[in-house]
Design a protein around this motif. Structure first.
Motif, PDB file in Angstrom:
ATOM      1  N   THR A  10    -118.525  -8.842 -39.834  1.00 21.06           N
ATOM      2  CA  THR A  10    -117.648  -9.560 -40.772  1.00 21.06           C
ATOM      3  C   THR A  10    -118.335 -10.006 -42.048  1.00 21.06           C
ATOM      4  O   THR A  10    -117.680 -10.590 -42.924  1.00 21.06           O
ATOM      5  N   TYR A  11    -119.631  -9.786 -42.202  1.00 18.63           N
ATOM      6  CA  TYR A  11    -120.343 -10.275 -43.382  1.00 18.63           C
ATOM      7  C   TYR A  11    -119.563 -10.023 -44.672  1.00 18.63           C
ATOM      8  O   TYR A  11    -119.190  -8.886 -44.978  1.00 18.63           O
ATOM      9  N   ASN A  12    -119.331 -11.097 -45.425  1.00 19.79           N
ATOM     10  CA  ASN A  12    -118.769 -11.019 -46.783  1.00 19.79           C
ATOM     11  C   ASN A  12    -117.354 -10.434 -46.855  1.00 19.79           C
ATOM     12  O   ASN A  12    -116.878 -10.107 -47.945  1.00 19.79           O
ATOM     13  N   LYS A  13    -116.690 -10.318 -45.703  1.00 18.38           N
ATOM     14  CA  LYS A  13    -115.328  -9.788 -45.731  1.00 18.38           C
ATOM     15  C   LYS A  13    -114.320 -10.911 -45.965  1.00 18.38           C
ATOM     16  O   LYS A  13    -114.606 -12.088 -45.731  1.00 18.38           O
ATOM     17  N   LYS A  14    -113.135 -10.536 -46.416  1.00 21.81           N
ATOM     18  CA  LYS A  14    -112.090 -11.506 -46.717  1.00 21.81           C
ATOM     19  C   LYS A  14    -111.789 -12.370 -45.497  1.00 21.81           C
ATOM     20  O   LYS A  14    -111.629 -11.856 -44.385  1.00 21.81           O
ATOM     21  N   ASN A  15    -111.717 -13.686 -45.725  1.00 23.86           N
ATOM     22  CA  ASN A  15    -111.409 -14.681 -44.699  1.00 23.86           C
ATOM     23  C   ASN A  15    -112.543 -14.918 -43.704  1.00 23.86           C
ATOM     24  O   ASN A  15    -112.359 -15.628 -42.714  1.00 23.86           O
ATOM     25  N   TYR A  16    -113.705 -14.315 -43.983  1.00 23.16           N
ATOM     26  CA  TYR A  16    -114.873 -14.539 -43.136  1.00 23.16           C
ATOM     27  C   TYR A  16    -116.014 -15.111 -43.977  1.00 23.16           C
ATOM     28  O   TYR A  16    -116.010 -15.018 -45.200  1.00 23.16           O
ATOM     29  N   MET A  17    -116.992 -15.701 -43.307  1.00 17.08           N
ATOM     30  CA  MET A  17    -118.102 -16.306 -44.035  1.00 17.08           C
ATOM     31  C   MET A  17    -118.974 -15.259 -44.730  1.00 17.08           C
ATOM     32  O   MET A  17    -119.157 -14.149 -44.233  1.00 17.08           O
ATOM     33  N   THR A  18    -119.524 -15.665 -45.853  1.00 16.01           N
ATOM     34  CA  THR A  18    -120.499 -14.831 -46.548  1.00 16.01           C
ATOM     35  C   THR A  18    -121.880 -15.075 -45.943  1.00 16.01           C
ATOM     36  O   THR A  18    -122.102 -16.051 -45.213  1.00 16.01           O
ATOM     37  N   LYS A  19    -122.802 -14.196 -46.264  1.00 20.70           N
ATOM     38  CA  LYS A  19    -124.177 -14.399 -45.811  1.00 20.70           C
ATOM     39  C   LYS A  19    -124.737 -15.713 -46.358  1.00 20.70           C
ATOM     40  O   LYS A  19    -125.472 -16.427 -45.667  1.00 20.70           O
ATOM     41  N   GLY A  20    -124.382 -16.028 -47.597  1.00 25.77           N
ATOM     42  CA  GLY A  20    -124.855 -17.277 -48.196  1.00 25.77           C
ATOM     43  C   GLY A  20    -124.334 -18.498 -47.464  1.00 25.77           C
ATOM     44  O   GLY A  20    -125.062 -19.491 -47.281  1.00 25.77           O
ATOM     45  N   GLN A  21    -123.082 -18.465 -47.028  1.00 22.87           N
ATOM     46  CA  GLN A  21    -122.510 -19.593 -46.297  1.00 22.87           C
ATOM     47  C   GLN A  21    -123.159 -19.745 -44.926  1.00 22.87           C
ATOM     48  O   GLN A  21    -123.404 -20.869 -44.468  1.00 22.87           O
ATOM     49  N   ILE A  22    -123.449 -18.623 -44.289  1.00 21.97           N
ATOM     50  CA  ILE A  22    -124.130 -18.671 -42.987  1.00 21.97           C
ATOM     51  C   ILE A  22    -125.500 -19.325 -43.142  1.00 21.97           C
ATOM     52  O   ILE A  22    -125.889 -20.197 -42.353  1.00 21.97           O
ATOM     53  N   ALA A  23    -126.233 -18.916 -44.163  1.00 27.36           N
ATOM     54  CA  ALA A  23    -127.550 -19.513 -44.412  1.00 27.36           C
ATOM     55  C   ALA A  23    -127.424 -20.993 -44.748  1.00 27.36           C
ATOM     56  O   ALA A  23    -128.252 -21.818 -44.330  1.00 27.36           O
ATOM     57  N   GLU A  24    -126.385 -21.356 -45.487  1.00 30.96           N
ATOM     58  CA  GLU A  24    -126.185 -22.755 -45.871  1.00 30.96           C
ATOM     59  C   GLU A  24    -125.927 -23.641 -44.657  1.00 30.96           C
ATOM     60  O   GLU A  24    -126.357 -24.797 -44.623  1.00 30.96           O
ATOM     61  N   LEU A  25    -125.238 -23.114 -43.659  1.00 32.78           N
ATOM     62  CA  LEU A  25    -124.978 -23.900 -42.444  1.00 32.78           C
ATOM     63  C   LEU A  25    -126.290 -24.347 -41.790  1.00 32.78           C
ATOM     64  O   LEU A  25    -126.390 -25.476 -41.295  1.00 32.78           O
ATOM     65  N   THR A  26    -127.286 -23.481 -41.778  1.00 25.30           N
ATOM     66  CA  THR A  26    -128.567 -23.866 -41.185  1.00 25.30           C
ATOM     67  C   THR A  26    -129.232 -24.972 -41.995  1.00 25.30           C
ATOM     68  O   THR A  26    -129.855 -25.875 -41.439  1.00 25.30           O
ATOM     69  N   LYS A  27    -129.089 -24.925 -43.311  1.00 23.08           N
ATOM     70  CA  LYS A  27    -129.660 -25.962 -44.165  1.00 23.08           C
ATOM     71  C   LYS A  27    -128.973 -27.301 -43.931  1.00 23.08           C
ATOM     72  O   LYS A  27    -129.564 -28.355 -44.164  1.00 23.08           O
ATOM     73  N   MET A  28    -127.716 -27.264 -43.481  1.00 23.55           N
ATOM     74  CA  MET A  28    -126.956 -28.486 -43.205  1.00 23.55           C
ATOM     75  C   MET A  28    -127.262 -29.058 -41.824  1.00 23.55           C
ATOM     76  O   MET A  28    -126.735 -30.098 -41.448  1.00 23.55           O
TER      77      MET A  28
END
Length: 280
Positions: A155-173
């Motif tokens: 699902t990477y970067n597909k419509k209505n799914y998380m982007t790679k950047g958002q996935i990485a951001e979750l770990t930072k949070m």
């Protein structure tokens, strides 16, 4: 002494002996590194950090693990809750004194008898949906909670799914990222090539994205068999099923979760208590 303890025992002896050889005074080295003293030091280290047997892990009280899929107003399904319902459920947990834990804490509780906070709950999300980042993560942050997000990597970067950047951001949070296969094919259908496509390659790519190991797995559809559980034990600390019975030989690879439907916060609390009673 089982094989693991024997290995630990041997390594610790080697470390102690190596330290002794660095002593400048040979007589002091002989005195300080007597076999009795080495044995006592090793035994103390092993005893203070015992690893539970699978039977012991299986017998421990289960910790509530919640599984969310869709968080949306536009879908009626057992896998969907509205944003308002989701926040009401999380607020109820916070108001009731629950503390969200991360999977490493659950692992240490199961394997090493580590203490958990009062009223622990693990909150999980499957399928990499964009609303997990846009809706769920801010609500968790609002109430001081953290969770684990299982990524289906097709699902990477597909419509209505998380982007790679958002996935990485979750770990930072402060959240944890786990793997949910490449394209949601059930593990009971895998051949050796499928394991590479569904687990080995996606795991490497996901680790590259977040910059840390991926140590947790969620079975597609919650379906497993013993062969798969054994295989996953080499790759992940914990693997998560749904509410089907666990495998007593692989309790770490069959951690139970309950899917959270669109129910009231009060009903969720009642359901948690029922689902995570000890299996008969």
């Amino acid at each position: 002494m089982n094989r693991l303890l024997f290995i630990i025992y041997s390594l610790l002896i080697a470390a102690v002996v190596a330290g002794c050889t660095r002593t400048s005074n040979a007589e002091e080295a002989d005195r300080d590194c007597s076999g009795k003293q080495i044995t006592k030091a090793v035994e103390k280290s092993v005893i203070n950090n015992p690893r539970n047997t699978n039977a012991r892990i299986f017998a421990l009280p289960q910790i509530p693990v919640l599984c969310y899929h869709r968080i949306t107003y536009s879908m009626k399904s057992e896998y969907a809750v509205t944003p308002a319902t989701f926040e009401a459920q999380i607020k109820m947990l916070a108001d009731s004194g629950y503390h969200s834990i991360l999977p490493e804490q659950l692992y240490n509780y199961l394997v090493y008898n580590k203490t958990l906070p009062e009223k622990p709950v693990l909150i999980t999300f499957d399928d990499s949906r964009a609303e997990h980042f846009n809706i769920a993560a801010p609500v968790l942050q609002k109430y001081g909670f953290r969770g684990i997000f299982f990524i289906m990597t097709i699902t990477y970067n597909k419509k209505n799914y998380m982007t790679k950047g958002q996935i990485a951001e979750l770990t930072k949070m402060g959240h944890v990222i786990g793997l949910h296969s490449w394209d949601h094919v059930m593990v009971t259908k895998y051949n050796e090539d499928d394991w590479v496509k569904e687990l080995v390659n996606p795991k490497k790519e996901l680790e590259r994205i977040i910059g840390m190991p991926v140590e947790y797995w969620a079975y597609p559809n919650g379906v497993y068999n013993r062969k798969a559980a054994e295989r996953l034990s080499h790759d992940f600390k914990l693997s998560f099923i749904l509410t089907t019975p666990r495998d007593s030989l692989y309790p770490l690879q069959t951690v139970r979760r309950m899917i959270v439907p669109k129910i009231s916060a009060k009903t969720l609390l009642i359901s948690m208590h029922k689902v995570f009673r000890r299996e008969k």
